[in-house]
Design a protein around this motif. Structure first.
Motif, short mmCIF file in Angstrom:
data_model
loop_
_atom_site.label_atom_id
_atom_site.label_comp_id
_atom_site.label_asym_id
_atom_site.label_seq_id
_atom_site.Cartn_x
_atom_site.Cartn_y
_atom_site.Cartn_z
N HIS A 188 2.71 2.65 -1.67
CA HIS A 188 1.89 1.73 -1.49
C HIS A 188 3.41 0.88 -2.68
O HIS A 188 2.32 -0.58 -2.51
CB HIS A 188 1.38 2.72 -3.06
CG HIS A 188 0.57 1.18 -4.13
ND1 HIS A 188 -0.46 0.72 -3.57
CD2 HIS A 188 0.46 1.59 -5.14
CE1 HIS A 188 -1.02 0.42 -4.37
NE2 HIS A 188 -0.29 0.72 -5.14
N ASN A 231 4.07 -5.72 -4.94
CA ASN A 231 2.98 -5.22 -5.39
C ASN A 231 2.35 -5.23 -6.49
O ASN A 231 1.26 -6.21 -6.93
CB ASN A 231 2.87 -3.70 -5.94
CG ASN A 231 2.64 -3.18 -4.17
OD1 ASN A 231 1.83 -3.86 -3.62
ND2 ASN A 231 4.18 -2.65 -4.05
N VAL A 234 1.01 -9.25 -6.86
CA VAL A 234 -0.15 -9.01 -5.96
C VAL A 234 -1.56 -8.65 -6.98
O VAL A 234 -2.53 -9.55 -7.56
CB VAL A 234 -0.32 -7.93 -4.95
CG1 VAL A 234 -1.94 -7.69 -4.25
CG2 VAL A 234 0.68 -8.80 -3.95
N GLU A 235 -1.51 -7.27 -7.45
CA GLU A 235 -2.70 -6.92 -8.54
C GLU A 235 -2.77 -8.38 -9.61
O GLU A 235 -3.90 -7.82 -9.58
CB GLU A 235 -2.28 -6.34 -9.09
CG GLU A 235 -1.63 -4.39 -7.81
CD GLU A 235 -2.99 -4.73 -7.11
OE1 GLU A 235 -3.95 -4.71 -7.85
OE2 GLU A 235 -2.22 -3.89 -5.71
N ARG A 265 1.51 -8.57 1.70
CA ARG A 265 0.75 -7.94 0.39
C ARG A 265 -0.29 -8.20 -0.05
O ARG A 265 -1.55 -7.85 0.05
CB ARG A 265 1.76 -7.51 -0.30
CG ARG A 265 2.55 -6.56 -0.23
CD ARG A 265 2.36 -4.99 -0.15
NE ARG A 265 3.55 -4.83 0.66
CZ ARG A 265 3.22 -2.40 0.74
NH1 ARG A 265 2.11 -2.34 0.61
NH2 ARG A 265 4.01 -2.03 0.09
N LYS A 269 -4.41 -6.85 0.59
CA LYS A 269 -5.16 -6.76 -0.34
C LYS A 269 -6.35 -7.31 0.00
O LYS A 269 -7.43 -7.15 -0.50
CB LYS A 269 -4.62 -7.43 -1.47
CG LYS A 269 -5.39 -7.42 -2.82
CD LYS A 269 -5.05 -5.20 -3.14
CE LYS A 269 -5.79 -5.15 -4.54
NZ LYS A 269 -5.76 -4.12 -4.74
N GLU A 272 -8.40 -5.29 2.61
CA GLU A 272 -8.66 -4.38 1.37
C GLU A 272 -9.97 -4.47 0.54
O GLU A 272 -11.46 -4.28 1.00
CB GLU A 272 -8.47 -3.80 0.76
CG GLU A 272 -7.13 -2.96 1.62
CD GLU A 272 -5.51 -2.56 0.67
OE1 GLU A 272 -4.95 -1.62 1.12
OE2 GLU A 272 -5.98 -2.63 -0.62
N LEU A 313 -10.40 -1.34 -5.92
CA LEU A 313 -10.98 -2.37 -5.43
C LEU A 313 -12.23 -2.15 -6.05
O LEU A 313 -12.37 -3.85 -5.20
CB LEU A 313 -11.05 -1.43 -3.92
CG LEU A 313 -9.18 -1.21 -3.24
CD1 LEU A 313 -9.66 -1.39 -2.10
CD2 LEU A 313 -9.13 -2.92 -2.72
N ASP A 316 -11.46 -4.60 -7.86
CA ASP A 316 -11.27 -6.21 -7.76
C ASP A 316 -11.96 -6.68 -6.90
O ASP A 316 -12.25 -8.21 -7.49
CB ASP A 316 -9.97 -6.09 -6.96
CG ASP A 316 -8.81 -5.26 -7.71
OD1 ASP A 316 -8.89 -5.50 -8.66
OD2 ASP A 316 -7.96 -4.66 -7.38
#
Length: 369
Positions: A188, A231, A234-235, A265, A269, A272, A313, A316
């Motif tokens: 991850h 990561n 991105v988050e 990444r 995302k 997803e 998800l 998000d």
């Protein structure tokens, strides 16, 4: 009997090269990709293999500076009674070979290319050459220059469903074992390429002096406070946490690879999020686990990880309309083109920050509507 020069081929993976018997490794090998660590792995593999098969040998480094083409020519084609065994390493090969491979080149370079082609098939079997062609492909003109003697590997983009397979290959190669939740955390959070995976596994082995690892091992050794975590970038962007984003970005070390890993990444995302939105639209707002496993390739995850991914998800995706997703895709594609075409240093950093601020602005505008 076939010679090394007649065995030129394209390799499908680095592991295929690493498993090639020492006496059969390619005499001339090119790696196409921006990941310098993967190339260094190839260099290390050749050093170890040639030490076993040839004994002592000289290492020659060629870089993209004026006059280095002549040095390469001399090292390949001039007999050397003192160091007949050589490993020639060519870095930044795109720039080095550019004047030789251009169709509208000078007569001087045409003569150089002609001499290269004429002599390359008669190079001593005790001279090996590794080329880091720092682009996405090995051009046909370079393959032609080596007269069919050049084997090569092109680094490939890895997609989420590739991660568990590549991770397993790395673990098999390094003879290590991860507990289930440690494997999930590793996959991850580590940038998705073979070089990053192998580098991280070697770091665990070096620091802990063992071959079995827990999630605490992964978090403690691999995710120090001083290394940029793409990561987290991105988050924090997706979740509109601007302060957290730029706090993490202070660890940026002016490497294009970090930005390209972030963009890769971010693209995954966004994919997803798009898939989650499609699933929810077809299932009355729900996300059935079997459907998620099929579309997001989460079947290998533990139940706890699956539930966490689903909740995250869904949360998000609430930040994105279909129009906003399209806008994000367009900007990410533009940024990829810019950075892969050579945008670097302060100019690249300022451009990156400008685009990220625009993405935050788009998310904020969506919240205000």
């Amino acid at each position: 009997m076939e010679t090394k020069k007649s065995q030129a081929r394209e390799y499908n993976s680095l592991f295929q090269l690493f498993k090639t018997p020492g006496a059969q490794i390619p005499q001339f090998f090119a790696y196409a990709g921006e990941d310098s660590y993967e190339f260094e792995l190839i260099v290390d593999h050749y050093r170890e293999t040639l030490q076993k098969t040839l004994g002592d040998f000289e290492v020659i480094l060629i870089v993209s500076e004026s006059g280095e083409q002549a040095k390469l020519f001399a090292e390949l084609f001039t007999p050397d009674m003192f160091y007949p065994r050589k490993l020639i390493i060519i870095k930044n090969a795109t720039a080095l070979f550019k004047p030789i491979l251009e169709t509208k080149t000078t007569n001087e370079w045409k003569d150089f290319a002609s001499g290269f082609r004429k002599n390359i098939t008669s190079v001593s079997d005790e001279i090996y050459t590794l080329i880091h062609y720092d682009g996405k492909d090995v051009p046909k003109s370079l393959i032609d220059l080596f007269q069919g003697t050049l084997s090569f590997f092109k680094a490939k983009i890895l997609y989420p469903n590739d991660y568990p397979k590549i991770f397993k290959e790395v673990c098999d190669q390094e003879q290590v074992h991860f507990e289930q939740n440690a494997s999930e955390e590793f996959i991850h959070r580590i940038p998705a390429n073979v070089g990053a995976y192998i580098k991280s596994v070697k770091k665990l082995k070096q620091y802990l002096h063992r071959s079995k690892f827990t999630i605490d091992d992964v978090n403690t050794v691999l995710f120090s406070q001083n290394e940029l975590n793409t990561n987290v970038l991105v988050e924090s962007l997706i979740q509109k946490r601007k302060v957290d984003f730029f706090k993490e970005f202070t660890k940026f070390s002016d490497q294009n690879s970090e930005i390209l890993n972030f963009l890769t990444r971010l693209t995954y995302k966004l994919d997803e999020i798009r898939k989650i939105k499609v699933i929810r639209s077809r299932h009355n707002g729900e996300v059935p686990i079997p459907i998620m496993d099929e579309l997001l390739k989460t079947a290998s995850f533990s139940e706890a990880r699956k539930n966490f991914v689903r909740r995250q998800l869904v949360t998000d995706s609430a930040n994105f309309t279909d129009k906003l997703l399209d806008q994000f895709y367009d900007i990410v594609i533009e940024m990829n083109i810019k950075f892969k075409s050579g945008l670097r240093d302060e100019e690249g950093k300022n451009y990156f920050i400008q685009k990220i601020m625009h993405l935050f602005s788009l998310l904020q505008d969506k919240s205000s509507n």
